[in-house]
Design an enzyme around this catalytic site. Structure first.
Site, short mmCIF file in Angstrom:
data_model
loop_
_atom_site.label_atom_id
_atom_site.label_comp_id
_atom_site.label_asym_id
_atom_site.label_seq_id
_atom_site.Cartn_x
_atom_site.Cartn_y
_atom_site.Cartn_z
N LYS A 74 -17.78 24.05 48.64
CA LYS A 74 -18.37 22.91 49.33
C LYS A 74 -17.51 22.60 50.55
CE LYS A 74 -19.39 17.98 48.75
NZ LYS A 74 -19.66 16.91 47.78
N ARG A 84 -12.94 13.53 54.01
CA ARG A 84 -12.81 14.34 52.79
C ARG A 84 -12.17 15.71 53.08
NH1 ARG A 84 -15.91 10.72 50.03
NH2 ARG A 84 -18.17 10.57 50.34
N SER A 98 -28.77 17.18 52.99
CA SER A 98 -29.55 16.15 53.68
C SER A 98 -29.66 16.39 55.18
CB SER A 98 -28.94 14.78 53.40
OG SER A 98 -27.59 14.73 53.82
N CYS A 116 -17.43 9.25 44.13
CA CYS A 116 -17.50 8.53 45.41
C CYS A 116 -18.58 7.44 45.46
CB CYS A 116 -17.71 9.50 46.57
SG CYS A 116 -19.13 10.58 46.43
N TYR A 139 -34.52 19.05 49.33
CA TYR A 139 -35.42 17.91 49.46
C TYR A 139 -36.83 18.37 49.82
CZ TYR A 139 -30.88 15.64 49.51
OH TYR A 139 -29.61 15.24 49.17
N LYS A 155 -22.43 25.07 49.51
CA LYS A 155 -23.00 23.87 50.14
C LYS A 155 -22.24 23.52 51.41
CE LYS A 155 -23.07 18.93 49.22
NZ LYS A 155 -22.67 17.89 48.31
#
Ligand SMILES: NCc1[nH]cc(CCC(=O)O)c1CC(=O)O
Ligand SMILES: [Zn+2]
Ligand SMILES: [Zn+2]
Length: 329
Positions: free
Chosen positions: A198, A220, A278, A123, A317, A251
């Site tokens: 996912k 998606r 994120s 992607c 993160y 995820k």
């Protein structure tokens, strides 16, 4: 060599060996997602991801050196091509001069003990921004998609990636990638971490900003799982294990702790990874800023929940923060 014969891909490295059985929170359970862009001198803030940047290859030493000193053990790389020509098959994904391949060899040279995983998807590199190759009508064309993904994964492994991690969600890609790795003589040298469960989540927004990977049309939902689909997730976990995945990932993480627990129960003999994505990271920051809780306390609570559910590896993160926090703890 047959897929069912290969176990060594999952423990070819001291770090992947440590993921084969361990439960309390340690630095080695954290894998840090990193955005690599094609301007070699870039260090550009990502507004939606507090503290995170897009990095050029020349900046990796200064950026990661201090973290490796503090005990950073692994990273997962995401390419952010800004100047290259994107096309229908994602040609820039494995461009030998592109940011990802360049970063893999640079990091292997700079930090010999750092474990390098690489996200495998199209992607970020396709003109349409979808994760596979499309039919004329815009639907996914599975066969050429998995062929292309396998080619990209092998090129990352050849460049020195310790682990390839397909996040595209095309049917059959784990088998295609594992088979291609075996054929290239890399079956026992490279770990295959599958984004097995996912979900089509609202929590990927900041990442799509950061990576420039939002689809140019549609969504998606035809390849990522519906949020309520526990059964499909369980089937995907079992399928990917049978197809040769060395590590199973769930995820996002926090809204899907039941799926992490399912994975730990369905495939108790595999390391279980989860991705604190994120939007989860941004949400924890936003809540702290609004005075709902203390950032560090909430960050700990979130990953402790993941480990309790059965995760042995956490992509986050918050990794640089935990390198400090775990020293203080
Ligand atoms: N295949 C793309 C990809 N790889 C990792 C993430 C999300 C990571 C994050 O949100 O931190 C996504 C987003 C998506 O599927 O659109
Ligand atoms: Zn993708
Ligand atoms: Zn991806």
């Amino acid at each position: 060599m047959d897929i069912s014969s290969i176990l060594q891909g999952g423990y070819q490295h001291p770090l992947s060996r440590s993921w084969q059985g361990r439960r309390q929170l340690t630095k080695s359970m954290f894998m840090y997602p990193i955005f690599i862009t094609d301007d070699p001198d870039a260090s550009v803030e990502i507004p939606s991801l507090p503290g995170q940047r897009r990095w050029g290859v020349n900046k990796l030493e200064g950026f990661l050196g201090p973290l490796v000193q503090k005990g950073l053990k692994s990273v997962i790389l995401f390419g952010v091509p800004l100047t290259c020509e994107k096309d229908h098959r994602g040609t820039p994904a494995d461009d030998p001069n592109g940011p990802v391949i360049q970063a893999i060899s640079t990091l292997r040279r700079l930090f010999p003990s750092l474990y390098i995983a690489v996200d495998v998807c199209l992607c970020e590199y396709t003109s349409h921004g979808h994760c596979g190759v499309l039919h004329e009508d815009g639907t996914i064309n599975t066969e050429p998609s998995v062929e292309r993904l396998a080619e990209v994964a092998v090129n990352y492994a050849k460049a020195g990636a310790h682990c390839v991690a397909p996040s595209d969600m095309m049917d059959g890609r784990v088998k295609a990638i594992k088979t291609a790795l075996i054929r290239s003589g890399l079956g026992n040298k490279c770990t295959l971490m599958s984004y097995a469960a996912k979900f089509a989540s609202s929590l990927y927004g900041p990442f799509r900003d950061a990576a420039g990977s939002a689809p140019s049309f549609g969504d998606r939902k035809c390849y990522q799982l519906p949020p309520s689909a526990r059964g499909l997730a369980r089937r995907a976990i079992q399928r990917d294990t049978a197809e040769g995945a060395d590590i199973i990932m769930v995820k996002p993480a926090l809204p899907y702790l039941d799926i992490i627990a399912d994975a730990a129960q369905l495939t108790p003999d595999h390391p279980i990874a989860c991705y604190q994505v994120s939007g989860e990271f941004a949400m924890i920051h936003a809540g702290a800023k609004a005075g709902v809780y203390v950032l560090r306390t909430m960050a700990f609570e979130s990953v402790e929940g993941m480990v309790r559910a059965g995760a042995t590896l956490i992509l986050s993160y918050f990794t640089p923060d935990f390198l400090d926090w775990l020293d203080e703890a």
